[in-house]
Design a protein around this motif. Sequence first.
Motif, PDB file in Angstrom:
ATOM      1  N   PHE A 220      27.011  31.039 -30.513  1.00 17.55           N
ATOM      2  CA  PHE A 220      28.182  30.378 -31.062  1.00 17.55           C
ATOM      3  C   PHE A 220      29.440  31.099 -30.590  1.00 17.55           C
ATOM      4  O   PHE A 220      29.434  32.316 -30.380  1.00 17.55           O
ATOM      5  N   HIS A 221      30.520  30.342 -30.452  1.00 15.06           N
ATOM      6  CA  HIS A 221      31.812  30.932 -30.142  1.00 15.06           C
ATOM      7  C   HIS A 221      32.264  31.774 -31.331  1.00 15.06           C
ATOM      8  O   HIS A 221      31.825  31.560 -32.473  1.00 15.06           O
ATOM      9  N   TYR A 222      33.183  32.705 -31.071  1.00 15.76           N
ATOM     10  CA  TYR A 222      33.632  33.609 -32.131  1.00 15.76           C
ATOM     11  C   TYR A 222      34.193  32.846 -33.325  1.00 15.76           C
ATOM     12  O   TYR A 222      33.918  33.188 -34.475  1.00 15.76           O
ATOM     13  N   SER A 223      34.980  31.798 -33.072  1.00 14.12           N
ATOM     14  CA  SER A 223      35.560  31.022 -34.178  1.00 14.12           C
ATOM     15  C   SER A 223      34.471  30.348 -34.998  1.00 14.12           C
ATOM     16  O   SER A 223      34.552  30.278 -36.226  1.00 14.12           O
ATOM     17  N   SER A 224      33.427  29.861 -34.324  1.00 14.46           N
ATOM     18  CA  SER A 224      32.316  29.235 -35.038  1.00 14.46           C
ATOM     19  C   SER A 224      31.526  30.275 -35.827  1.00 14.46           C
ATOM     20  O   SER A 224      31.125  30.033 -36.972  1.00 14.46           O
ATOM     21  N   MET A 225      31.326  31.454 -35.231  1.00  9.08           N
ATOM     22  CA  MET A 225      30.639  32.532 -35.946  1.00  9.08           C
ATOM     23  C   MET A 225      31.413  32.924 -37.200  1.00  9.08           C
ATOM     24  O   MET A 225      30.827  33.172 -38.264  1.00  9.08           O
ATOM     25  N   THR A 226      32.744  32.967 -37.097  1.00  9.52           N
ATOM     26  CA  THR A 226      33.568  33.326 -38.255  1.00  9.52           C
ATOM     27  C   THR A 226      33.399  32.305 -39.376  1.00  9.52           C
ATOM     28  O   THR A 226      33.187  32.664 -40.540  1.00  9.52           O
ATOM     29  N   ALA A 227      33.498  31.011 -39.033  1.00 12.06           N
ATOM     30  CA  ALA A 227      33.375  29.966 -40.048  1.00 12.06           C
ATOM     31  C   ALA A 227      31.989  29.961 -40.676  1.00 12.06           C
ATOM     32  O   ALA A 227      31.847  29.817 -41.900  1.00 12.06           O
ATOM     33  N   ARG A 228      30.953  30.132 -39.864  1.00 13.93           N
ATOM     34  CA  ARG A 228      29.595  30.124 -40.385  1.00 13.93           C
ATOM     35  C   ARG A 228      29.329  31.341 -41.270  1.00 13.93           C
ATOM     36  O   ARG A 228      28.619  31.246 -42.275  1.00 13.93           O
ATOM     37  N   THR A 229      29.893  32.487 -40.909  1.00 15.98           N
ATOM     38  CA  THR A 229      29.733  33.674 -41.739  1.00 15.98           C
ATOM     39  C   THR A 229      30.435  33.492 -43.079  1.00 15.98           C
ATOM     40  O   THR A 229      29.907  33.894 -44.132  1.00 15.98           O
ATOM     41  N   GLN A 230      31.612  32.887 -43.073  1.00 14.59           N
ATOM     42  CA  GLN A 230      32.336  32.632 -44.320  1.00 14.59           C
ATOM     43  C   GLN A 230      31.542  31.697 -45.226  1.00 14.59           C
ATOM     44  O   GLN A 230      31.479  31.898 -46.446  1.00 14.59           O
ATOM     45  N   LEU A 231      30.918  30.670 -44.644  1.00  9.41           N
ATOM     46  CA  LEU A 231      30.073  29.772 -45.441  1.00  9.41           C
ATOM     47  C   LEU A 231      28.878  30.516 -46.026  1.00  9.41           C
ATOM     48  O   LEU A 231      28.494  30.295 -47.180  1.00  9.41           O
ATOM     49  N   ALA A 232      28.288  31.402 -45.222  1.00  4.04           N
ATOM     50  CA  ALA A 232      27.142  32.174 -45.703  1.00  4.04           C
ATOM     51  C   ALA A 232      27.543  33.081 -46.867  1.00  4.04           C
ATOM     52  O   ALA A 232      26.798  33.229 -47.839  1.00  4.04           O
ATOM     53  N   VAL A 233      28.727  33.689 -46.789  1.00  8.05           N
ATOM     54  CA  VAL A 233      29.201  34.558 -47.863  1.00  8.05           C
ATOM     55  C   VAL A 233      29.416  33.757 -49.141  1.00  8.05           C
ATOM     56  O   VAL A 233      29.014  34.170 -50.238  1.00  8.05           O
TER      57      VAL A 233
ATOM     58  N   ASP B  71      28.016  30.906 -49.953  1.00  6.80           N
ATOM     59  CA  ASP B  71      26.698  30.473 -50.427  1.00  6.80           C
ATOM     60  C   ASP B  71      26.007  31.610 -51.173  1.00  6.80           C
ATOM     61  O   ASP B  71      25.466  31.428 -52.268  1.00  6.80           O
ATOM     62  N   HIS B  72      26.024  32.796 -50.574  1.00  2.96           N
ATOM     63  CA  HIS B  72      25.379  33.953 -51.216  1.00  2.96           C
ATOM     64  C   HIS B  72      26.015  34.265 -52.564  1.00  2.96           C
ATOM     65  O   HIS B  72      25.316  34.483 -53.563  1.00  2.96           O
ATOM     66  N   ASN B  73      27.351  34.318 -52.609  1.00  3.37           N
ATOM     67  CA  ASN B  73      28.036  34.715 -53.840  1.00  3.37           C
ATOM     68  C   ASN B  73      27.816  33.715 -54.970  1.00  3.37           C
ATOM     69  O   ASN B  73      27.762  34.098 -56.146  1.00  3.37           O
ATOM     70  N   GLU B  74      27.666  32.438 -54.615  1.00  2.00           N
ATOM     71  CA  GLU B  74      27.431  31.450 -55.660  1.00  2.00           C
ATOM     72  C   GLU B  74      26.036  31.568 -56.254  1.00  2.00           C
ATOM     73  O   GLU B  74      25.818  31.268 -57.433  1.00  2.00           O
ATOM     74  N   ASN B  75      25.084  32.030 -55.456  1.00  5.39           N
ATOM     75  CA  ASN B  75      23.688  32.069 -55.910  1.00  5.39           C
ATOM     76  C   ASN B  75      23.123  33.490 -55.961  1.00  5.39           C
ATOM     77  O   ASN B  75      21.906  33.667 -55.979  1.00  5.39           O
TER      78      ASN B  75
ATOM     79  N   THR C 209      18.955  26.717 -55.692  1.00  9.33           N
ATOM     80  CA  THR C 209      20.328  27.166 -55.483  1.00  9.33           C
ATOM     81  C   THR C 209      21.301  26.007 -55.638  1.00  9.33           C
ATOM     82  O   THR C 209      20.919  24.835 -55.512  1.00  9.33           O
ATOM     83  N   THR C 210      22.534  26.322 -55.926  1.00 12.27           N
ATOM     84  CA  THR C 210      23.596  25.316 -56.049  1.00 12.27           C
ATOM     85  C   THR C 210      24.544  25.431 -54.868  1.00 12.27           C
ATOM     86  O   THR C 210      24.620  26.480 -54.206  1.00 12.27           O
ATOM     87  N   GLN C 211      25.269  24.359 -54.604  1.00  6.52           N
ATOM     88  CA  GLN C 211      26.186  24.314 -53.464  1.00  6.52           C
ATOM     89  C   GLN C 211      27.538  23.739 -53.885  1.00  6.52           C
ATOM     90  O   GLN C 211      28.164  23.012 -53.119  1.00  6.52           O
ATOM     91  N   THR C 212      27.999  24.072 -55.080  1.00  7.39           N
ATOM     92  CA  THR C 212      29.269  23.518 -55.551  1.00  7.39           C
ATOM     93  C   THR C 212      30.452  23.995 -54.717  1.00  7.39           C
ATOM     94  O   THR C 212      31.498  23.336 -54.696  1.00  7.39           O
ATOM     95  N   PHE C 213      30.297  25.134 -54.038  1.00  7.49           N
ATOM     96  CA  PHE C 213      31.404  25.628 -53.219  1.00  7.49           C
ATOM     97  C   PHE C 213      31.737  24.648 -52.099  1.00  7.49           C
ATOM     98  O   PHE C 213      32.880  24.612 -51.618  1.00  7.49           O
ATOM     99  N   ARG C 214      30.768  23.847 -51.670  1.00  5.22           N
ATOM    100  CA  ARG C 214      31.024  22.888 -50.598  1.00  5.22           C
ATOM    101  C   ARG C 214      31.995  21.803 -51.049  1.00  5.22           C
ATOM    102  O   ARG C 214      32.924  21.436 -50.321  1.00  5.22           O
ATOM    103  N   GLU C 215      31.770  21.286 -52.274  1.00  6.32           N
ATOM    104  CA  GLU C 215      32.677  20.259 -52.793  1.00  6.32           C
ATOM    105  C   GLU C 215      34.074  20.829 -53.008  1.00  6.32           C
ATOM    106  O   GLU C 215      35.079  20.172 -52.700  1.00  6.32           O
ATOM    107  N   GLU C 216      34.152  22.047 -53.518  1.00  4.73           N
ATOM    108  CA  GLU C 216      35.449  22.681 -53.726  1.00  4.73           C
ATOM    109  C   GLU C 216      36.158  22.910 -52.393  1.00  4.73           C
ATOM    110  O   GLU C 216      37.380  22.713 -52.283  1.00  4.73           O
TER     111      GLU C 216
END
Length: 309
Positions: A197-210, A212-216, A249-256
């Motif tokens: 993945f490009h650096y910008s994509s890696m950044t966005a995907r890492t933020q989503l992973a964080v 996701d982890h923090n919510e669950n 697991t829940t994914q409410t962060f996606r809607e927010e």
Amino acid sequence: MENILHKGVHLSGDGRNDSPGFSAKYCTYSLMDDSTNLVVHYELVQVSVYRSVNSLLEKGIEIEVMTTDRSPSIRKIMRVDYPQIHHEFDIWHVVKGIPEKHCQFATKKQNIDLQPWIKSICNHLWYACASCSGDPEKWKSLLRHMQRRKRWLLKESPAFHTLSSLVLHPNLLKDMRQMAAFKHTVLLKYCRKNLHFHYSSMTARTQLAVMDHNENANHQQATTSSARYNVVFPKQKKEWLARKIYEPTTQTFREELLQKVQERRSDPTVLFKDPTSHVSLPVLPRNIATKPKPGKEAVIAKHVSRFTK
């Protein structure tokens, strides 16, 4: 982040490369607050670039304990740049290497009696690190336990001498006083290691992973009339094991997140052609090489000369 702005925060750190083997280009390093199990900070860096924990210290977070693996480079950074932070080592990284070392010796004919005890040795290391408060004597007591019955290792046997050399290794005994545990699994859901993945994509995907982890991070084990388990047979363990079944697991962060994106898109004050409204990306080297690229002819000549001498 606001919840950890108190004195003496304890953080656990772990790194993950973006691809298996030695071809990794990016490294994602995450820091987790031990009291909440929440990821409070991460750094996505190209493997040839160094960054520090200064960004956390600049936000007023006083770090008392930092738990990492036993990497020599990290040891030096913590010892030289952050002597005020108590540095501990993750038990998981130590226990992971024990079977590899023992199997290497146990396959030899004179050490074959050591093979059945590898799992018990790992379990004892976990127990010793978790309960000895840095005292290696409980770990060294393993050698006394192995002599209590005739069906265990004999003190005069080559297998016991091999075990003694591993248990009493000076580096391991020294690090026992800094043993403290951390997992890096949710990121695989968003950043597969077999894809680039490009650096910008890696950044966005890492933020989503964080997020996701923090919510669950603290979801509980599923129950009916009692706690639920699943019986599995991992190929690595080669035996049947009971594993906990957790609540979905829940994914409410996606809607927010989607709602905030729509609100920002509808905001007339945000000009999308304005560079200040874009995510700023660091200036990265073109590649991970530590030396300037020589001319093609020179490299070919060097390669050919190896076979003409």
